[in-house]
Scaffold this motif. Structure first.
Motif: not given
Length: 82
Positions: A21-26, A30-36, A39-42, A57-62
């Protein structure tokens, strides 16, 4: 999920969430974040496989930053490039 007091970032503590579930949620969050935005994960282990997923998947975008590196707790900041 909580908000970080100083940064306004969401903090997602996934230690009690099953790994699958973690690998589905995270990625979905992230996909819902706007540029700039970030979020933090623990987590309770080094999330290196997740890091490799985001690089593929995201390269330099993340932008991935370790904020705390174990041994019992890891905190990672994920930020969408501006």
């Amino acid at each position: 999920m909580t908000e970080a007091a100083t940064t306004g970032e969401r903090i997602l503590d996934v230690r009690q969430i099953p790994h699958q579930q973690r690998h589905e949620i995270i990625p979905r969050l992230f996909d819902n974040l706007q540029p700039g935005q970030g979020m933090q994960i623990v987590v309770d282990h080094d999330p290196r496989p997740l890091k490799y997923f985001f690089e593929a998947v995201h390269g330099d975008d993340c932008q991935w930053t370790y904020l705390e590196e174990g041994p019992e707790l890891w905190r990672v900041q994920l930020r969408r490039a501006a």
